[in-house]
Write a protein that holds these residues in place. Structure first.
Motif, PDB file in Angstrom:
ATOM      1  N   GLY A  38       0.352  -1.445   0.170  1.00  0.00           N
ATOM      2  CA  GLY A  38       0.048  -0.228   0.222  1.00  0.00           C
ATOM      3  C   GLY A  38       0.586   0.861  -0.425  1.00  0.00           C
ATOM      4  O   GLY A  38       0.667   1.776  -1.125  1.00  0.00           O
ATOM      5  N   GLU A  42       1.604   4.040  -3.066  1.00  0.00           N
ATOM      6  CA  GLU A  42       1.587   5.835  -2.785  1.00  0.00           C
ATOM      7  C   GLU A  42       2.554   6.387  -3.509  1.00  0.00           C
ATOM      8  O   GLU A  42       2.825   7.363  -3.595  1.00  0.00           O
ATOM      9  CB  GLU A  42       1.239   5.932  -1.451  1.00  0.00           C
ATOM     10  CG  GLU A  42      -0.588   5.839  -0.894  1.00  0.00           C
ATOM     11  CD  GLU A  42      -0.580   5.151   0.464  1.00  0.00           C
ATOM     12  OE1 GLU A  42       0.291   5.815   1.715  1.00  0.00           O
ATOM     13  OE2 GLU A  42      -1.453   4.976   2.111  1.00  0.00           O
ATOM     14  N   ARG A  60      -0.645  -6.293   4.410  1.00  0.00           N
ATOM     15  CA  ARG A  60      -1.446  -4.951   3.511  1.00  0.00           C
ATOM     16  C   ARG A  60      -2.349  -5.095   2.620  1.00  0.00           C
ATOM     17  O   ARG A  60      -3.475  -5.579   2.452  1.00  0.00           O
ATOM     18  CB  ARG A  60      -1.367  -3.845   4.255  1.00  0.00           C
ATOM     19  CG  ARG A  60      -1.915  -2.781   4.208  1.00  0.00           C
ATOM     20  CD  ARG A  60      -1.872  -1.220   5.031  1.00  0.00           C
ATOM     21  NE  ARG A  60      -0.823  -0.455   4.186  1.00  0.00           N
ATOM     22  CZ  ARG A  60      -1.255   0.656   3.611  1.00  0.00           C
ATOM     23  NH1 ARG A  60      -2.438   0.669   4.136  1.00  0.00           N
ATOM     24  NH2 ARG A  60      -0.490   1.408   3.212  1.00  0.00           N
ATOM     25  N   VAL A  61      -0.968  -4.741   2.028  1.00  0.00           N
ATOM     26  CA  VAL A  61      -1.062  -4.808   0.376  1.00  0.00           C
ATOM     27  C   VAL A  61       0.135  -6.353  -0.782  1.00  0.00           C
ATOM     28  O   VAL A  61       0.725  -5.683   0.307  1.00  0.00           O
ATOM     29  CB  VAL A  61      -1.644  -3.771  -0.232  1.00  0.00           C
ATOM     30  CG1 VAL A  61      -1.223  -3.938  -2.093  1.00  0.00           C
ATOM     31  CG2 VAL A  61      -2.882  -2.833  -0.041  1.00  0.00           C
ATOM     32  N   ALA A  66      -0.156  -4.470  -5.196  1.00  0.00           N
ATOM     33  CA  ALA A  66       0.733  -3.246  -5.572  1.00  0.00           C
ATOM     34  C   ALA A  66       0.798  -3.626  -7.369  1.00  0.00           C
ATOM     35  O   ALA A  66       0.816  -2.627  -7.623  1.00  0.00           O
ATOM     36  CB  ALA A  66       1.891  -3.408  -4.800  1.00  0.00           C
TER      37      ALA A  66
END
Length: 218
Positions: A38, A42, A60-61, A66
């Motif tokens: 994540g 970003e 999380r990711v 991704a």
């Protein structure tokens, strides 16, 4: 200009090692690090690196999600992603390639192969570690499909069959040009034709198609 890279791995020692290796290479600069997918997405969307180097297994990711966010189907301005993994039979590799990864390496690939993979990805090429290409692609061929791979919209030429096999074995454009005594521009033209005929997006998908259709065997 330096090739700008973002490194994402949930282990700090791994990120540090990758940064040190890449920063030591002429013309490569690590501009960001992330401990999960994540944060990596970003950073990539904000910093627009030339290449992202993602571990597959992250919290999380993960690396697959991704990769899909940055390089998957429908992404208007994709960023090159190279996937790295600890295991040469990682069950997520095939999914990562389908998500848009331009290539993959094992974490023990070494500085030379790592820098080659980053340079290849930045140049629009791809480097799939030859030592694991055949076994991984054949092992996961068809794993994510409910139907047989599509046949070419137009028959491949003899030269295109040769280029197809070379790509599937992990050869770079330069290596293919040298092997067949043709120019780099001719190699790129053949690869573009293969992508059109096979309905795929990149050379990694060309390699997967070759294994799925048994054009190349281990």
């Amino acid at each position: 200009m330096s090739i700008k890279v973002i490194v994402a791995d949930d282990q700090e020692i791994a990120r540090t090692g990758l940064r040190m290796i890449l920063d030591a290479q002429e013309g490569i600069e690590v501009i960001g690090e992330a401990g999960d997918g994540g944060r990596a997405v970003e950073l990539a969307q904000r910093l627009r690196p030339d290449v992202c180097l993602f571990d597959i297994r992250m919290p999380r990711v993960d690396g697959i999600q991704a990769t899909r966010s940055l390089a998957g189907p429908g992404v208007a301005d994709p960023i090159a992603v190279v996937v790295i993994t600890t295991f040469d039979l990682d069950e997520y590799v095939y999914a990562a390639l389908q998500a848009g990864a331009r290539g993959f390496l094992l974490k023990d690939a070494g500085p030379a192969l790592l820098s080659q993979a980053v340079r290849a990805a930045a140049g629009g090429d791809a480097l799939i570690a030859p030592s694991i290409t055949a076994r991984l692609l054949s092992a996961f061929a068809g794993a994510g499909r409910s139907a047989p791979p599509a046949q070419p919209v137009e028959a491949l030429t003899g030269r295109e069959e040769q280029i197809l096999a070379a790509v599937a074995r992990g050869r770079t454009n330069s290596e293919i040009a040298e092997e067949f005594h043709i120019s780099l521009s001719t190699v790129k033209s053949h690869i573009a034709s293969l992508m059109t005929k096979l309905g795929v997006r990149n050379r990694v998908e060309i390699a997967m198609w070759a294994y799925e259709t048994n054009r190349v065997r281990t």
